[in-house]
Design an enzyme around this catalytic site. Structure first.
Site, PDB file in Angstrom:
ATOM      1  N   LYS A  97       0.822  -1.222   0.000  1.00  0.00           N
ATOM      2  CA  LYS A  97       0.000   0.000   0.000  1.00  0.00           C
ATOM      3  C   LYS A  97       0.853   1.268   0.000  1.00  0.00           C
ATOM      4  O   LYS A  97       0.594   2.189  -0.786  1.00  0.00           O
ATOM      5  CB  LYS A  97      -0.937  -0.035   1.218  1.00  0.00           C
ATOM      6  CG  LYS A  97      -1.888   1.143   1.343  1.00  0.00           C
ATOM      7  CD  LYS A  97      -3.119   0.779   2.136  1.00  0.00           C
ATOM      8  CE  LYS A  97      -2.822   0.067   3.439  1.00  0.00           C
ATOM      9  NZ  LYS A  97      -2.248   0.932   4.487  1.00  0.00           N
ATOM     10  N   THR A 133       4.026   1.552  -0.889  1.00  0.00           N
ATOM     11  CA  THR A 133       4.763   1.580  -2.152  1.00  0.00           C
ATOM     12  C   THR A 133       3.868   2.118  -3.266  1.00  0.00           C
ATOM     13  O   THR A 133       4.301   2.944  -4.091  1.00  0.00           O
ATOM     14  CB  THR A 133       5.263   0.164  -2.505  1.00  0.00           C
ATOM     15  OG1 THR A 133       6.097  -0.307  -1.437  1.00  0.00           O
ATOM     16  CG2 THR A 133       6.049   0.157  -3.792  1.00  0.00           C
ATOM     17  N   ARG A 156       2.155   8.445   6.940  1.00  0.00           N
ATOM     18  CA  ARG A 156       2.444   8.315   8.369  1.00  0.00           C
ATOM     19  C   ARG A 156       3.943   8.082   8.589  1.00  0.00           C
ATOM     20  O   ARG A 156       4.639   7.586   7.714  1.00  0.00           O
ATOM     21  CB  ARG A 156       1.674   7.143   8.982  1.00  0.00           C
ATOM     22  CG  ARG A 156       0.178   7.359   9.035  1.00  0.00           C
ATOM     23  CD  ARG A 156      -0.527   6.153   9.594  1.00  0.00           C
ATOM     24  NE  ARG A 156      -0.381   4.989   8.726  1.00  0.00           N
ATOM     25  CZ  ARG A 156      -0.691   3.749   9.081  1.00  0.00           C
ATOM     26  NH1 ARG A 156      -1.112   3.503  10.302  1.00  0.00           N
ATOM     27  NH2 ARG A 156      -0.569   2.760   8.236  1.00  0.00           N
ATOM     28  N   LYS A 183       8.140  -6.321  10.488  1.00  0.00           N
ATOM     29  CA  LYS A 183       7.837  -5.645   9.231  1.00  0.00           C
ATOM     30  C   LYS A 183       9.064  -5.072   8.529  1.00  0.00           C
ATOM     31  O   LYS A 183       9.145  -5.047   7.311  1.00  0.00           O
ATOM     32  CB  LYS A 183       6.826  -4.527   9.514  1.00  0.00           C
ATOM     33  CG  LYS A 183       6.242  -3.880   8.274  1.00  0.00           C
ATOM     34  CD  LYS A 183       5.178  -2.872   8.678  1.00  0.00           C
ATOM     35  CE  LYS A 183       4.585  -2.179   7.459  1.00  0.00           C
ATOM     36  NZ  LYS A 183       3.619  -1.141   7.834  1.00  0.00           N
ATOM     37  N   ALA A 199      -3.533   1.989  13.817  1.00  0.00           N
ATOM     38  CA  ALA A 199      -4.696   1.844  12.942  1.00  0.00           C
ATOM     39  C   ALA A 199      -5.778   0.955  13.545  1.00  0.00           C
ATOM     40  O   ALA A 199      -6.835   0.791  12.953  1.00  0.00           O
ATOM     41  CB  ALA A 199      -4.263   1.297  11.587  1.00  0.00           C
ATOM     42  N   PHE A 236      -3.962  -0.338   7.307  1.00  0.00           N
ATOM     43  CA  PHE A 236      -4.581  -1.650   7.118  1.00  0.00           C
ATOM     44  C   PHE A 236      -5.551  -1.647   5.928  1.00  0.00           C
ATOM     45  O   PHE A 236      -5.416  -0.856   5.005  1.00  0.00           O
ATOM     46  CB  PHE A 236      -5.251  -2.129   8.408  1.00  0.00           C
ATOM     47  CG  PHE A 236      -4.304  -2.333   9.557  1.00  0.00           C
ATOM     48  CD1 PHE A 236      -3.051  -2.914   9.363  1.00  0.00           C
ATOM     49  CD2 PHE A 236      -4.639  -1.954  10.843  1.00  0.00           C
ATOM     50  CE1 PHE A 236      -2.169  -3.117  10.413  1.00  0.00           C
ATOM     51  CE2 PHE A 236      -3.767  -2.152  11.901  1.00  0.00           C
ATOM     52  CZ  PHE A 236      -2.527  -2.732  11.699  1.00  0.00           C
ATOM     53  N   PHE A 280       3.217  -8.919  -9.571  1.00  0.00           N
ATOM     54  CA  PHE A 280       4.299  -9.853  -9.256  1.00  0.00           C
ATOM     55  C   PHE A 280       4.599 -10.671 -10.502  1.00  0.00           C
ATOM     56  O   PHE A 280       3.706 -10.958 -11.309  1.00  0.00           O
ATOM     57  CB  PHE A 280       3.895 -10.785  -8.106  1.00  0.00           C
ATOM     58  CG  PHE A 280       4.034 -10.168  -6.740  1.00  0.00           C
ATOM     59  CD1 PHE A 280       5.110 -10.492  -5.925  1.00  0.00           C
ATOM     60  CD2 PHE A 280       3.100  -9.258  -6.270  1.00  0.00           C
ATOM     61  CE1 PHE A 280       5.252  -9.927  -4.665  1.00  0.00           C
ATOM     62  CE2 PHE A 280       3.234  -8.684  -5.019  1.00  0.00           C
ATOM     63  CZ  PHE A 280       4.319  -9.021  -4.205  1.00  0.00           C
ATOM     64  N   TRP A 324       7.054  -0.730  -7.923  1.00  0.00           N
ATOM     65  CA  TRP A 324       8.223  -1.245  -7.203  1.00  0.00           C
ATOM     66  C   TRP A 324       9.407  -1.353  -8.150  1.00  0.00           C
ATOM     67  O   TRP A 324      10.525  -0.967  -7.817  1.00  0.00           O
ATOM     68  CB  TRP A 324       7.913  -2.623  -6.589  1.00  0.00           C
ATOM     69  CG  TRP A 324       8.956  -3.068  -5.594  1.00  0.00           C
ATOM     70  CD1 TRP A 324       8.919  -2.932  -4.248  1.00  0.00           C
ATOM     71  CD2 TRP A 324      10.207  -3.715  -5.896  1.00  0.00           C
ATOM     72  NE1 TRP A 324      10.067  -3.442  -3.680  1.00  0.00           N
ATOM     73  CE2 TRP A 324      10.875  -3.923  -4.661  1.00  0.00           C
ATOM     74  CE3 TRP A 324      10.834  -4.124  -7.073  1.00  0.00           C
ATOM     75  CZ2 TRP A 324      12.133  -4.537  -4.573  1.00  0.00           C
ATOM     76  CZ3 TRP A 324      12.102  -4.718  -7.003  1.00  0.00           C
ATOM     77  CH2 TRP A 324      12.734  -4.924  -5.759  1.00  0.00           C
TER      78      TRP A 324
END
Length: 561
Positions: free
Chosen positions: A73, A75, A96, A107, A275, A303, A385, A413
């Site tokens: 999200k 990215t 954020r 993470k 969140a 989220f 992907f 990405w």
């Protein structure tokens, strides 16, 4: 394959001085407070000078229900911002700040990924400009003043068994979840059970992100409830005369931080409320500045759309008078197949249309919530992907089109802004169509607390309603009697399911959401409804990310992500 930090360090020579980024936005020099060459705080008083300038378009980036497979999200948010800039739109991103807990825990970094990152990523992911330290200090000053008041005679008649204010530390440390403090001799405080939350879970964080200036900040801090008296009356930070000193600690943290993407698109990174138990969005001030300084402001919410987007619309937009112009819903074929029952370790086993069909209802439910409940135009961004097949991508596109929503492939990405141009074009089309003029919240404020809970559960989660257990029934009565029944609701629920059971993937039906506890965040201005066991102090995994992070003799950091 290069890591995110390797890509960021390779591209470091392309960074512009932060004064150039500020000039790009026509920010007067007097409002720019530099933190080195590539970071600055921007005085929020600039908003007063810009008050008559029209707002740009507000683009919200949200996602499907998250899975361990990842959705990308942040990215995508960075990539679509760069994509808009490539198309000639004056764009500002608003994100954020990362918490140190996840950075050193599971993470890793949280500054985007690949060629869609905000930089300097090492600084952003670590101490940055010290905002979180200031928030932690203000939170713990209040805790110290509360316990000192009790020790010094307890003139307010505080019931030590009804203290609701906890200390914080910005680190995943399960050892501190439940503690006993005040041990020792008579001069060492009053013995009581206590506990720590992670800094992002502090109400001070939520307050900072919703405050418009120091006066508003001080007022909101003063309203925060820290305990109750023996006759059940709330005790606030203002009752302890703590809010002035807390605001003094937070005076610089209140100013948004300006950085840039790898492609030199300006980005405000400011605040990071949890969140789950808070609204999960960057600061209102940063968003407002981005809207005044750019033609497009691209922001995200924490989220999946059932948590982040719902709170963005029902809490942040309501309080700040904001209105999104378009919504991007991020999904991956991999994650949808996980929702369809494929284990993470089997996601690379090739095409699986059956699993994708079973998982797609999760995405489609989020799409319907955005377009039919909030009445906002949306586009689905498929974070690509190499394992995705044409048949899988075609299936996602055809199902979304049945709901009148287009799908755009996002390759940010690997390609940065160039990989986000198709998505950016659809965002522009939606934002300039004016379709968001019918935007509405999912519930009205003037209904009862129970009715708000039921409305969120039914309209957003597609549950049969809520079930109140334990002390929740009496808490609703108490909060109503105290005059808090007109506040919005902040649902504290697992992020891994529409339900309050993390194991229920996809789009579950025929369930109720169990609310076990309600508490008011009076300073932030919402009621937190706790469902299930929501963790406010995470723990480190067996092999934390911290084990891979290092620094060499030249000061170069590695392993951050």
């Amino acid at each position: 394959m290069k890591t995110d930090i390797e890509i960021a360090q390779e591209q470091a020579g392309n960074m512009k001085k932060i004064t150039e980024i500020a000039n790009k936005l026509s920010i007067p020099e007097d409002y720019v407070e530099q933190y080195g060459n590539y970071k600055a705080k921007i005085d929020y008083k600039l908003l007063e000078d810009l008050k008559d300038k029209p707002n740009g378009k507000l683009i919200l980036v949200t996602a499907i229900t998250p899975t361990p497979a990842g959705e990308g999200k942040t990215t995508t948010t960075v990539g679509v911002g760069d994509g808009l800039a490539k198309l000639g739109k004056k764009t500002v991103i608003a994100l954020r700040e990362p918490s140190l807990g996840p950075v050193f825990g599971v993470k890793g970094g949280a500054a985007g990924g690949g060629y869609a990152q905000v930089v300097p990523m090492e600084d952003i992911n670590l101490h940055f400009t010290g905002d979180f330290h200031a928030i932690g200090a203000a939170n713990n000053l209040l805790a110290a003043m509360l316990d000192n008041h009790i020790y010094q005679g307890n003139a307010l008649n505080i019931d030590p068994k009804r203290i609701v204010w906890r200390r914080v530390v910005d680190m995943n440390d399960r050892q501190l979840r439940n503690v006993v403090d005040g041990l020792g001799g008579r001069g060492d405080g009053v013995v009581r059970e206590d506990g720590y939350d992670i800094t992002v879970a502090s109400e001070v964080m939520a307050v900072l992100c919703l405050s418009k200036d120091v006066t508003d900040l001080k007022t909101r801090l003063g309203k925060m409830i820290v305990a109750y008296t023996r006759d059940k009356k709330p005790v606030t930070a203002a009752d302890l005369n703590a809010n002035g000193a807390m605001a003094a600690l937070l005076k610089d943290a209140l100013k948004p931080n300006l950085v840039q993407t790898l492609e030199n698109t300006p980005a405000f990174i400011h605040g990071g409320p949890f969140a789950n138990i808070a609204h999960g969005c960057n600061s209102v001030t940063a968003t407002r500045l981005a809207l005044k300084l750019g033609e497009y402001c691209v922001t995200e919410a924490g989220f999946g759309a059932d948590l982040g987007a719902e709170k963005f619309c029902d809490i942040k937009c309501r309080m700040a008078g904001l209105k999104p112009d378009a919504v991007v819903i991020v999904a991956t074929v991999r994650a949808l197949k996980m929702h369809g029952g494929v284990p993470k370790n089997e996601l690379g086993n090739g095409e699986n249309l059956d699993a994708l069909k079973k998982g797609l209802p999760n995405l489609l439910r989020h799409v319907e919530n955005i377009t039919k409940v909030f009445k906002l135009p949306a586009v689905v961004a498929i974070n690509a992907f190499p394992t995705d097949t044409k048949a899988e991508l075609d299936l996602v596109e055809s199902e979304c089109k049945k709901l009148g929503v287009n799908v755009a492939l996002s390759e940010v990405w690997a390609k940065g802004g160039a990989g986000g141009e198709a998505l950016a074009k659809e965002v522009i089309r939606l934002a300039e169509s004016g379709a968001a003029k019918e935007f509405t919240q999912s519930y009205e404020l003037n209904i009862s607390i129970k009715d708000k809970l039921d409305t969120i559960a039914k309209r957003i989660y597609h549950a049969d309603g809520v079930e109140l257990i334990g002390s929740a029934v009496n808490q609703i009565k108490e909060l109503t009697a105290l005059g808090f029944d007109n506040l919005p609701i902040c649902m504290a629920k697992t992020q891994y399911s529409f339900s309050d059971d993390a194991a229920k993937l996809g789009a579950p039906e025929n369930f109720k959401v169990t609310v076990r506890n309600l508490k008011v965040s009076a300073g932030a201005g919402f009621i937190v409804a706790l469902t299930g066991e929501v963790m406010t102090m995470p723990g480190l995994p067996k092999v934390p990310s911290a084990e891979k992070i290092d620094i060499d003799a030249t000061g170069k950091i590695s392993g951050l992500f």
